[in-house]
Design a protein around this motif. Structure first.
Motif, PDB file in Angstrom:
ATOM      1  N   SER A   1       0.654  -1.151   0.030  1.00 52.04           N
ATOM      2  CA  SER A   1       0.128   0.059   0.145  1.00 52.04           C
ATOM      3  C   SER A   1       0.908   1.297  -0.003  1.00 52.04           C
ATOM      4  O   SER A   1       0.336   2.308  -0.491  1.00 52.04           O
ATOM      5  N   LYS A   2       2.148   1.232   0.518  1.00 51.04           N
ATOM      6  CA  LYS A   2       2.902   2.389   0.737  1.00 51.04           C
ATOM      7  C   LYS A   2       3.854   2.741  -0.497  1.00 51.04           C
ATOM      8  O   LYS A   2       4.418   3.740  -0.791  1.00 51.04           O
ATOM      9  N   ASN A   3       4.091   1.554  -1.078  1.00 49.05           N
ATOM     10  CA  ASN A   3       5.025   1.637  -2.440  1.00 49.05           C
ATOM     11  C   ASN A   3       4.341   2.648  -3.557  1.00 49.05           C
ATOM     12  O   ASN A   3       2.924   2.763  -3.665  1.00 49.05           O
ATOM     13  N   ASN A   4       5.114   3.628  -4.104  1.00 51.27           N
ATOM     14  CA  ASN A   4       4.646   4.438  -5.070  1.00 51.27           C
ATOM     15  C   ASN A   4       4.513   3.573  -6.403  1.00 51.27           C
ATOM     16  O   ASN A   4       3.749   3.991  -7.280  1.00 51.27           O
ATOM     17  N   THR A   5       5.202   2.568  -6.792  1.00 51.48           N
ATOM     18  CA  THR A   5       5.098   1.619  -7.756  1.00 51.48           C
ATOM     19  C   THR A   5       4.597   0.455  -7.457  1.00 51.48           C
ATOM     20  O   THR A   5       4.609   0.006  -6.229  1.00 51.48           O
ATOM     21  N   ASN A   6       4.033  -0.555  -8.417  1.00 51.09           N
ATOM     22  CA  ASN A   6       3.595  -1.861  -8.065  1.00 51.09           C
ATOM     23  C   ASN A   6       4.645  -2.795  -7.531  1.00 51.09           C
ATOM     24  O   ASN A   6       5.908  -2.836  -7.657  1.00 51.09           O
ATOM     25  N   THR A   7       4.150  -3.893  -6.690  1.00 49.46           N
ATOM     26  CA  THR A   7       4.997  -4.786  -6.230  1.00 49.46           C
ATOM     27  C   THR A   7       4.688  -6.251  -6.644  1.00 49.46           C
ATOM     28  O   THR A   7       3.359  -6.599  -6.790  1.00 49.46           O
ATOM     29  N   THR A   8       5.772  -6.968  -6.807  1.00 48.08           N
ATOM     30  CA  THR A   8       5.620  -8.354  -7.204  1.00 48.08           C
ATOM     31  C   THR A   8       5.699  -9.406  -5.987  1.00 48.08           C
ATOM     32  O   THR A   8       6.654  -9.120  -5.204  1.00 48.08           O
ATOM     33  N   LEU A   9       4.614 -10.337  -5.872  1.00 53.41           N
ATOM     34  CA  LEU A   9       4.776 -11.145  -4.842  1.00 53.41           C
ATOM     35  C   LEU A   9       5.335 -12.585  -5.177  1.00 53.41           C
ATOM     36  O   LEU A   9       4.861 -12.939  -6.491  1.00 53.41           O
ATOM     37  N   VAL A  10       6.254 -12.953  -4.454  1.00 51.85           N
ATOM     38  CA  VAL A  10       7.075 -14.362  -4.803  1.00 51.85           C
ATOM     39  C   VAL A  10       6.476 -15.317  -4.054  1.00 51.85           C
ATOM     40  O   VAL A  10       7.107 -15.204  -2.661  1.00 51.85           O
ATOM     41  N   GLY A  11       5.768 -16.543  -4.538  1.00 46.91           N
ATOM     42  CA  GLY A  11       5.593 -17.574  -3.450  1.00 46.91           C
ATOM     43  C   GLY A  11       6.388 -18.804  -3.860  1.00 46.91           C
ATOM     44  O   GLY A  11       6.095 -19.563  -4.727  1.00 46.91           O
ATOM     45  N   ILE A  12       7.478 -19.168  -2.744  1.00 46.00           N
ATOM     46  CA  ILE A  12       8.271 -20.277  -3.255  1.00 46.00           C
ATOM     47  C   ILE A  12       8.116 -21.370  -1.953  1.00 46.00           C
ATOM     48  O   ILE A  12       8.997 -22.239  -1.925  1.00 46.00           O
ATOM     49  N   GLY A  13       7.021 -21.044  -1.430  1.00 43.48           N
ATOM     50  CA  GLY A  13       6.687 -22.218  -0.257  1.00 43.48           C
ATOM     51  C   GLY A  13       4.978 -22.569  -0.282  1.00 43.48           C
ATOM     52  O   GLY A  13       4.227 -22.030  -1.569  1.00 43.48           O
ATOM     53  N   PRO A  14       4.226 -22.996   0.616  1.00 38.93           N
ATOM     54  CA  PRO A  14       3.021 -22.969   0.625  1.00 38.93           C
ATOM     55  C   PRO A  14       2.468 -21.490   0.471  1.00 38.93           C
ATOM     56  O   PRO A  14       3.151 -20.369   0.902  1.00 38.93           O
ATOM     57  N   LEU A  15       1.315 -21.188  -0.234  1.00 36.40           N
ATOM     58  CA  LEU A  15       0.722 -20.093  -0.528  1.00 36.40           C
ATOM     59  C   LEU A  15      -0.270 -19.592   0.480  1.00 36.40           C
ATOM     60  O   LEU A  15      -1.095 -18.588   0.185  1.00 36.40           O
ATOM     61  N   THR A  16      -0.263 -20.067   1.630  1.00 34.92           N
ATOM     62  CA  THR A  16      -1.149 -19.677   2.675  1.00 34.92           C
ATOM     63  C   THR A  16      -1.202 -17.938   2.955  1.00 34.92           C
ATOM     64  O   THR A  16      -2.265 -17.501   2.969  1.00 34.92           O
ATOM     65  N   ASP A  17      -0.110 -17.635   3.040  1.00 35.97           N
ATOM     66  CA  ASP A  17       0.010 -16.007   3.574  1.00 35.97           C
ATOM     67  C   ASP A  17      -0.293 -15.150   2.320  1.00 35.97           C
ATOM     68  O   ASP A  17      -1.011 -13.945   2.571  1.00 35.97           O
ATOM     69  N   ILE A  18       0.013 -15.600   1.030  1.00 36.86           N
ATOM     70  CA  ILE A  18      -0.350 -14.700  -0.058  1.00 36.86           C
ATOM     71  C   ILE A  18      -1.849 -14.961  -0.391  1.00 36.86           C
ATOM     72  O   ILE A  18      -2.605 -13.876  -0.564  1.00 36.86           O
ATOM     73  N   ALA A  19      -2.427 -16.059   0.138  1.00 34.67           N
ATOM     74  CA  ALA A  19      -4.132 -16.122  -0.121  1.00 34.67           C
ATOM     75  C   ALA A  19      -4.427 -15.366   0.872  1.00 34.67           C
ATOM     76  O   ALA A  19      -5.556 -14.607   0.601  1.00 34.67           O
ATOM     77  N   LEU A  20      -4.317 -15.343   2.118  1.00 34.88           N
ATOM     78  CA  LEU A  20      -4.707 -14.412   2.982  1.00 34.88           C
ATOM     79  C   LEU A  20      -4.626 -12.862   2.748  1.00 34.88           C
ATOM     80  O   LEU A  20      -5.625 -12.158   3.142  1.00 34.88           O
ATOM     81  N   PHE A  21      -3.446 -12.416   2.398  1.00 39.35           N
ATOM     82  CA  PHE A  21      -3.253 -11.212   1.848  1.00 39.35           C
ATOM     83  C   PHE A  21      -4.430 -10.832   0.414  1.00 39.35           C
ATOM     84  O   PHE A  21      -4.942  -9.916   0.785  1.00 39.35           O
ATOM     85  N   THR A  22      -4.644 -11.693   0.050  1.00 40.79           N
ATOM     86  CA  THR A  22      -5.438 -11.449  -1.188  1.00 40.79           C
ATOM     87  C   THR A  22      -7.026 -11.408  -0.832  1.00 40.79           C
ATOM     88  O   THR A  22      -7.820 -10.425  -1.253  1.00 40.79           O
ATOM     89  N   HIS A  23      -7.173 -12.186   0.306  1.00 41.53           N
ATOM     90  CA  HIS A  23      -8.605 -12.142   0.858  1.00 41.53           C
ATOM     91  C   HIS A  23      -8.761 -10.924   1.791  1.00 41.53           C
ATOM     92  O   HIS A  23      -9.710 -10.280   1.738  1.00 41.53           O
TER      93      HIS A  23
ATOM     94  N   THR B   1      -3.981 -22.233  -2.266  1.00 45.68           N
ATOM     95  CA  THR B   1      -3.478 -22.173  -3.539  1.00 45.68           C
ATOM     96  C   THR B   1      -4.579 -21.882  -4.403  1.00 45.68           C
ATOM     97  O   THR B   1      -4.718 -21.075  -5.371  1.00 45.68           O
ATOM     98  N   LYS B   2      -5.777 -22.375  -4.297  1.00 44.45           N
ATOM     99  CA  LYS B   2      -6.997 -22.169  -5.182  1.00 44.45           C
ATOM    100  C   LYS B   2      -7.416 -20.560  -4.818  1.00 44.45           C
ATOM    101  O   LYS B   2      -7.809 -19.979  -6.035  1.00 44.45           O
ATOM    102  N   MET B   3      -7.358 -20.163  -3.849  1.00 47.86           N
ATOM    103  CA  MET B   3      -7.716 -18.890  -3.619  1.00 47.86           C
ATOM    104  C   MET B   3      -6.728 -18.007  -4.342  1.00 47.86           C
ATOM    105  O   MET B   3      -7.256 -16.765  -4.836  1.00 47.86           O
ATOM    106  N   VAL B   4      -5.553 -18.151  -4.250  1.00 43.83           N
ATOM    107  CA  VAL B   4      -4.550 -17.293  -5.078  1.00 43.83           C
ATOM    108  C   VAL B   4      -4.905 -17.429  -6.529  1.00 43.83           C
ATOM    109  O   VAL B   4      -4.870 -16.210  -7.173  1.00 43.83           O
ATOM    110  N   PHE B   5      -5.026 -18.528  -7.308  1.00 49.09           N
ATOM    111  CA  PHE B   5      -5.329 -18.668  -8.521  1.00 49.09           C
ATOM    112  C   PHE B   5      -6.660 -17.944  -9.002  1.00 49.09           C
ATOM    113  O   PHE B   5      -7.295 -17.806  -9.933  1.00 49.09           O
ATOM    114  N   ASN B   6      -7.610 -17.780  -7.764  1.00 49.88           N
ATOM    115  CA  ASN B   6      -8.955 -17.229  -8.212  1.00 49.88           C
ATOM    116  C   ASN B   6      -8.740 -15.735  -7.766  1.00 49.88           C
ATOM    117  O   ASN B   6     -10.103 -15.045  -7.760  1.00 49.88           O
TER     118      ASN B   6
END
Length: 308
Positions: free
Chosen positions: A116-138, A177-182
Motif C-alpha cells: 500500500s505504501k509503495n509508489n510503484t507496483n509490487t511483485t509477490l513471490v511464493g516459493i513455499g505454501p501459498l497460505t499467506d499470499i492467499a490471506l493477503f489477497t482475501h 492455492t485455489k484462492m490465489v489462482f482465483n
C-alpha cells in the motif's frame, strides 16, 4: 535518480533451494527485496524463521523479516525434512545471528504495509505454501491493483512429488492455492517438471564452490540436499521463480487455466494446468512448460557470483 528496481516481497520456507532463490533475489541489481515472510512448509515456521535470520546475517543484508503462518488454512501440516534435513539448512556452520524477526505484526499485515505504501507496483513471490499470499489477497482486496504479479514455484504438469498428482508446495495448502489462482491477479507459474529441467550439474557445483564465500556455503548445503544429487544434478526448483522474473526469455510460457483440486480424497492439491482447454474456462495464469537448462545454469552461476 529514479529507483527502477522491482519491488519484491518473498514468501518462503527455507529449505535449501529456497536459500538459493533468496540469494539470487537479494543480490540482483534489478530487484528490491523489501520483505521476507518465512512460513511453515519444508520444515516448521520456527526453523524457516531461524534459517532466514541466518541467511540475512550471512549475506549482511538488513531486510525486514516477518513470520508467516504456522499451518495451512484448514488441513493438517505436512513437511519435507526428508529432502532438506531436520532444520531445513543443515550442512553449514552459520555465524551468530544478528538479524531478527519483527514479531510486532503478522506477515499479511506486513505485506499490506509494503504494497500500500509503495509508489510503484509490487511483485509477490511464493516459493513455499501459498497460505499467506492467499490471506493477503482475501483480507486486502484494495491492494490488489498495486500488485504487479504473483510469481510462484509450484504445481505439476503431470505427476506429483508429494501425492500421485500433487506437488509439495500446492499440496501443503490446496485451499490457499485455489484462492490465489482465483484472485484475479496476474500469476506466473514455474511447475515442478520445469525445475527438474533446471539442474545444477556436478561440474557447475564445483564452479559454485570455488566462486566466493556464498558459493562455498551453498556447496556445503547442496551436499545435504535430496532434490536430485551431486551425480545426476541438483533440482533448483525455487530459483525458477526468480529466473521467471529476471530471465523470462529462457522459458517457454503458455497462457492457460490452472484449477486446484480441493475436494478429491486422493488428489487434493493437484494442479489442473489446462493446456488443451478441456475446462473451457478463462485463462488465469502464464505457466512455464520448458526452460533452456544451459542458459539457466549459466545465469544461476553468474548470479551467485554477485552474492558477496
Amino acid at each position: 535518480m529514479v529507483n527502477m528496481k522491482k519491488n519484491v516481497i518473498i514468501s518462503t520456507d527455507p529449505g535449501i533451494d529456497d536459500a538459493a532463490a533468496l540469494a539470487l533475489a537479494i543480490f540482483s541489481e534489478e530487484l528490491d527485496v523489501q520483505l521476507i515472510c518465512p512460513l511453515f512448509g519444508n520444515v516448521s515456521v520456527q526453523n524457516t524463521v531461524a534459517n532466514t535470520e541466518k541467511l540475512l546475517t550471512f549475506f549482511n543484508k538488513n531486510i525486514k523479516i516477518v513470520a508467516g503462518s504456522q499451518q495451512p488454512l484448514i488441513r493438517e501440516t505436512i513437511e519435507a525434512s526428508n529432502v532438506h534435513g531436520k532444520t531445513g539448512m543443515e550442512g553449514f556452520n552459520f555465524p551468530k545471528t544478528t538479524q531478527s524477526v519483527d514479531s510486532s505484526l503478522t506477515a499479511v499485515e506486513a505485506m499490506h504495509q509494503v504494497v500500500s505504501k509503495n509508489n510503484t507496483n509490487t511483485t509477490l513471490v511464493g516459493i513455499g505454501p501459498l497460505t499467506d499470499i492467499a490471506l493477503f489477497t482475501h483480507l486486502y482486496p484494495q491492494d490488489l491493483a498495486k500488485v504487479e504479479e504473483i510469481v510462484v514455484m509450484g504445481g505439476t504438469l503431470d505427476r506429483g512429488n508429494f501425492g500421485v498428482l500433487s506437488e509439495f508446495n500446492f499440496a501443503s495448502d490446496p485451499e490457499a492455492t485455489k484462492m490465489v489462482f482465483n484472485s484475479g491477479v496476474k500469476i506466473r507459474v514455474a511447475p515442478m517438471q520445469v525445475g527438474r529441467q533446471a539442474k545444477v550439474m556436478p561440474e557447475t557445483s564445483e564452479k559454485i564452490k570455488n566462486s566466493n564465500k556464498t558459493g562455498d556455503m551453498f556447496y556445503q548445503l547442496f551436499s545435504r540436499y535430496r532434490g536430485g544429487s551431486f551425480v545426476s544434478g541438483l533440482n533448483m526448483y525455487d530459483a525458477l521463480a526468480i529466473a521467471l522474473i529476471l530471465k523470462p526469455e529462457i522459458f517457454e510460457e503458455v497462457t492457460t487455466r490452472v484449477e486446484i483440486e480441493t475436494n478429491g480424497m486422493l488428489t487434493a492439491g493437484a494442479s489442473l494446468i489446462d493446456l488443451k482447454n478441456y475446462l473451457k474456462l478463462p485463462n488465469n495464469a502464464d505457466v512455464a512448460v520448458a526452460v533452456d537448462s544451459k542458459q539457466f545454469e549459466e545465469w544461476f552461476v553468474t548470479a551467485l557470483e554477485k552474492a558477496i
